[in-house]
Design a protein around this motif. Sequence first.
Motif, PDB file in Angstrom:
ATOM      1  N   LEU A 150       0.814  -1.208   0.000  1.00 16.95           N
ATOM      2  CA  LEU A 150       0.000   0.000   0.000  1.00 16.95           C
ATOM      3  C   LEU A 150       0.850   1.262   0.000  1.00 16.95           C
ATOM      4  CD1 LEU A 150      -2.805  -1.044   2.521  1.00 16.95           C
ATOM      5  CD2 LEU A 150      -3.011  -0.805   0.038  1.00 16.95           C
ATOM      6  N   TYR A 152       4.536   2.685  -1.892  1.00 21.43           N
ATOM      7  CA  TYR A 152       5.524   2.327  -2.909  1.00 21.43           C
ATOM      8  C   TYR A 152       6.220   3.583  -3.404  1.00 21.43           C
ATOM      9  CZ  TYR A 152       1.967   3.851  -6.278  1.00 21.43           C
ATOM     10  OH  TYR A 152       1.050   4.583  -6.984  1.00 21.43           O
ATOM     11  N   LYS A 154       8.023   5.471  -6.816  1.00 26.03           N
ATOM     12  CA  LYS A 154       8.139   5.421  -8.270  1.00 26.03           C
ATOM     13  C   LYS A 154       8.569   6.791  -8.788  1.00 26.03           C
ATOM     14  CE  LYS A 154       3.391   6.649  -9.564  1.00 26.03           C
ATOM     15  NZ  LYS A 154       2.189   6.259 -10.342  1.00 26.03           N
ATOM     16  N   PHE A 194       4.371   6.999  -2.576  1.00 30.04           N
ATOM     17  CA  PHE A 194       2.923   7.084  -2.770  1.00 30.04           C
ATOM     18  C   PHE A 194       2.208   6.108  -1.836  1.00 30.04           C
ATOM     19  CE2 PHE A 194       4.772   8.744  -6.571  1.00 30.04           C
ATOM     20  CZ  PHE A 194       3.867   9.690  -7.066  1.00 30.04           C
ATOM     21  N   LYS A 196      -1.323   3.905  -1.668  1.00 31.00           N
ATOM     22  CA  LYS A 196      -2.226   3.353  -2.674  1.00 31.00           C
ATOM     23  C   LYS A 196      -3.694   3.565  -2.281  1.00 31.00           C
ATOM     24  CE  LYS A 196      -2.266  -0.658  -5.785  1.00 31.00           C
ATOM     25  NZ  LYS A 196      -1.790   0.131  -6.914  1.00 31.00           N
ATOM     26  N   THR A 198      -5.954   4.320  -4.238  1.00 29.11           N
ATOM     27  CA  THR A 198      -6.810   3.762  -5.293  1.00 29.11           C
ATOM     28  C   THR A 198      -7.262   2.344  -4.974  1.00 29.11           C
ATOM     29  OG1 THR A 198      -4.816   3.094  -6.503  1.00 29.11           O
ATOM     30  CG2 THR A 198      -5.845   5.180  -7.134  1.00 29.11           C
ATOM     31  N   ALA A 199      -6.527   1.641  -4.095  1.00 27.16           N
ATOM     32  CA  ALA A 199      -6.941   0.290  -3.704  1.00 27.16           C
ATOM     33  C   ALA A 199      -8.268   0.331  -2.950  1.00 27.16           C
ATOM     34  CB  ALA A 199      -5.856  -0.362  -2.843  1.00 27.16           C
ATOM     35  N   ARG A 425      -6.308   9.362  -7.935  1.00 24.42           N
ATOM     36  CA  ARG A 425      -4.948   8.880  -8.144  1.00 24.42           C
ATOM     37  C   ARG A 425      -4.283   8.622  -6.805  1.00 24.42           C
ATOM     38  NH1 ARG A 425      -6.720   7.700 -12.047  1.00 24.42           N
ATOM     39  NH2 ARG A 425      -6.262   8.290 -14.208  1.00 24.42           N
ATOM     40  N   ASP A 426      -3.281   7.766  -6.795  1.00 25.01           N
ATOM     41  CA  ASP A 426      -2.598   7.461  -5.540  1.00 25.01           C
ATOM     42  C   ASP A 426      -2.022   8.732  -4.927  1.00 25.01           C
ATOM     43  OD1 ASP A 426      -3.230   4.804  -5.501  1.00 25.01           O
ATOM     44  OD2 ASP A 426      -1.395   4.142  -6.483  1.00 25.01           O
TER      45      ASP A 426
END
Length: 863
Positions: A150, A152, A154, A194, A196, A198-199, A425-426
Motif C-alpha cells: 500500500l 511504494y 516510483k 505514494f 495506494k 486507489t486500492a 490517483r494514488d
Amino acid sequence: MAKSKAYKFEEIEEKWQKRWEEAEIFKVCEDPAKEKFYVLEMFPYPSGRIHMGHVRNYTIGDVIARFLRMQGKNVLHPMGWDAFGLPAEGAAIRHGTHPAKWTYENIAYMRQQLRRLGFSYDWSRELATCDPGYYRWEQLFFIEMLEKGLAYRKKTLVNWCESCQTVLANEQVIEGACWRCDSQVVQKEMWGWFLKITAYAEELLEDLEKLKGGWPEKVILMQKNWIGKSEGAEIEFPVEGRSEKIKVFTTRPDTLYGVTFISLAPEHPLTLELARESGREAEVSAFLERMRRLDRRRLLEGDFEKEGIFLGAHAIHPLTGKKVPIFAANFVLMEYGTGAVMAVPAHDQRDFEFAKKYGLPIVVVITPPGEELRPQEMTQAYEAPGVMVNSGPFTGLESEKGKREVVKYLEEKGVGRARITYRLRDWGISRQRYWGAPIPVVYCPECGIVPVRKEGLPVELPLSANLDRSGRSPLAELESFVKTSCPRCGSPARRETDTMDTFVESSWYFARYCCPDYHEGPLDKTRVDYWLPVDQYIGGIEHAVLHLLYARFFTKVLRDLGYLSIDEPFKRLLTQGMVLKETHRCPVHGWLYPEEVSPEGRCRREGCGAPVEFGSPEKMSKSKCNVVDPGEMIKRYGADTVRLFMLFAAPPEKDLEWSQQGIEGAHRFLVRIFRLVAENRDDLLAAGDLPTKPSADLRSLRRKTHQTIRKVTEDIQDRYRFNTAIAAIMELTNEISALLNRKDRPEGFWPVVREALETVVVLLSPFVPHICEELWHLLGGKGFILERPWPGYDPQVATAEEIEIVVQVNGRVRGQVLVPAEASDEEIKDKALSLTNVRKYLEGKSLRKVIYVPKKLVNIVVG
C-alpha cells in the motif's frame, strides 16, 4: 454577604476557568455504563494566534459538548495541534529561528487563548503531531503499508510548486494552483513515495452511502466527483510498424467506429519516441516545451485553444484495420485515464474542435432517432445517445445497448475489455521540506530500499538542522542524519530525506486522542473501540476533499491492519460557514483598517482625506485589513459575549457577518441577565414552593418557561439551531423582565420567577458558561452547573391554555370550538369549518368569506 451587582466579566471568567482546571471537570475516561459521545473540531495549525474562524468553530463544538454532558452522555472533547508544515518553516526563516521553537511557542500562546474562551477540552489528551512520540506510530503505519504493497516509490510526473519548493498531491492542486500559496503548479519528473488510496476507491465511493443524513450532501457529492468512477472499455490500438499497443479508455465504446485519430498526452512515453522515429523530434520537442509553459489551471478547466502536432506515426483501428494518425494534444492529461484518447470528432466536442482546426475526418456513427447527421453541416459534436450508424455489425442498435455489445465483441477478439476507472490517483506523500515526519526507509547499495526496523522507531527529525532562505530542506546535506547502516545487511546506507505530507498526521489524530498516553503501540484497541467513530465532527468546507478523504482512507487501512474496528471515522459532519466583515479601501492607500476610516467615511492615513469605498462583507483576511482580533474583543467584552455573538448571529452552517452593533447587543443582554439575578437575589433565595393555583400572569410565565425548555432542547439536539435557541431564551427573559416591572405581585410570584430565571441560566450555560456558573451560585446552586442534569419540561404546563370560540353561519350560532390560545387565525378558521354541525349548513352553498373576531367568534358567510 453582599454580592456585587456589576457584571465584572474578567473576574468571573478567570475565577471559573481556574476552578474548572483545579477540579479537572472536563477530564473523561471510558465508562461502559454510559452512552458515549465524541465531539471534535478540526485541530488548528499553531500559527501564533487564533482567529475568529477558530472561535466560531470551537464555540459550536463546545456548546454541543456541554449540552450532551448535561444530558448524561460521556463526552470526549479533545484538543491538539497540527504542528508540522510549511508555514512554520517560512516563519522560522523570516524570524531567524527554528521551526520547532516557533511551533512550540505558538502552541503555548494559542493554548492560553483557547483556555481564555472557556472551552471544555480534556487537556490531558493534548497532542502535537511534531512530537516524535506521535509520528513514530505513523512511521510504523508506513512500514506496515509498505509490507502490504500500500506504500511504494516510483518516478513520475508530479505537481511541483516552485514557491513552496515541494511536491503536491493532486488533491492539493486547486484549479491548477498550490492549495497553500496559490502559486502556479508545474509538472516535474521526480522519484517519490505514494500511498495506494486507489486500492480503496470503490469502498470509499460505496461508503458515502453510509454517510447520507449525517454529512452535508454537498460534501458527499464533492468526494464522489473526486473519486470519479467511470465505466467503459479499455481498447488496444496497435502502432504501425511497432510491437507496442496504445491503450485508451473510453466511456463511449459505441462510438468506436467513428475514431479518426489518436491523441496522446504531451508527457506520454510514446510521444517523443514516435516523433524521433519519424524525424519530427525537433518540432515535436518545441511543441512539448511550449505546452509545459501553459497555465495548468486553464488546462484543467478546459479553457484554452485546442492544439496538437502530428507525430508522423499511425495506429491501426482494432476493428476496421484502417490507419489513424497519432497526435500529441494539449487537452489530453497524462494523469487521467491512460494518457491516450481515441478521438471521435463527430461525438466529442474537444475532438470536433481539434479535427476542424487540423482538417481531420469527421465520421458520424450515432444519430438522433429518425434523423440524419451530415458531417459537413455539423457546427458542433452530437454527444447524446441515439442510434448506431456506419458501425459494421452494430448498425441499427440503440447506442446504450451498443456499448455492451461492442465491449463483448472486443473481448471476443482479444483487443479490448470492460473496465472501470477512477479519477482518483494514488496519494503522493513525499515532500522535499524539512519540517515534517521523516519517511522511515534507507537506501542500501546491496539490498535496495529497506524499511527501518520497527523497534528502531521513531526516525527522529534532527533539530540541529539549520534552514536557509531558499527553503530547500537541509536534510540531504546533514551527514549525521543521512549516513546510516542498512537494517538488513549492516552495510553503509543513506536515509530517505523526503518527509511526509502533513495530511498524513491529520489522517489519524482523532484515533490517537482516544489513548494518547498509550505507549505499547499506536492505539489501545479497547479504548478506541469505545470512543470511535467521532459522533460529531466540525470544520470548514475547504477540507471536503483533502483532509476528509485522506482520513476516510486511513481509517480503512488501519482497520485492515487490525488497529480499528470501524469503517468510517466521522458519523456526522458539520461544515461551519466563514466569518465575514466589510472592507474599506482608499484609492490612494489601498485596504484600510476600520480605525483608519473617519466617521465621515474618509481615509485617515497620513492625513489623506480621500473618500473610502465600503466593500461588501468578505472572509476575514489580514491582506484586506478586515480582521477582528478575538483577544481584543475578549478584553473589551469578555469571552462569553464573544461566544454568544458568534452563536446568535447566524446558523452554524451559514456565513456570519461581523457586526460591532451585534457584539455590543450580546454584551448588553448578558449585563441585563446578570442584573436580573443580582438585583433580586435576596427575594429569589427566599422564594418558597411553586403555587398550586397561580394567577393568569404566573401561569403564562410558567408556560413560557417550559415551552422555552422544549424549544431550546429541540433546537440544540435535533438541528444545531443555536441562534433560534438563544432567541427563545431572550424571549423568556423579556417576559421575566416585564413581570418584574409590575407593581402587583400575586401569591407565588417569586417561586415562579425563580423557576424562570434558573431556567434561563441553565439553558444559557452551554453558550456562555462563565456567567452562568456565577449566576447559578448566586441563586444558591451547588457544584458546577455543567454537572447539573439538563432540565426537562412538563408537557401539561407547556401546553397553551384553550379558549372557546363561538362559530356562526350567516350570523347564527351553530356550535363552539376549543382551540389553544396560541393557535393561528387560519388554524381556528379551519377547525370551525370542520365542525359536523357547521358542515351541514354549507352543503350545496358557496363559501363567500370567513370572518374571525380574535378570541371570540368565527362567522362563516355562505350564499
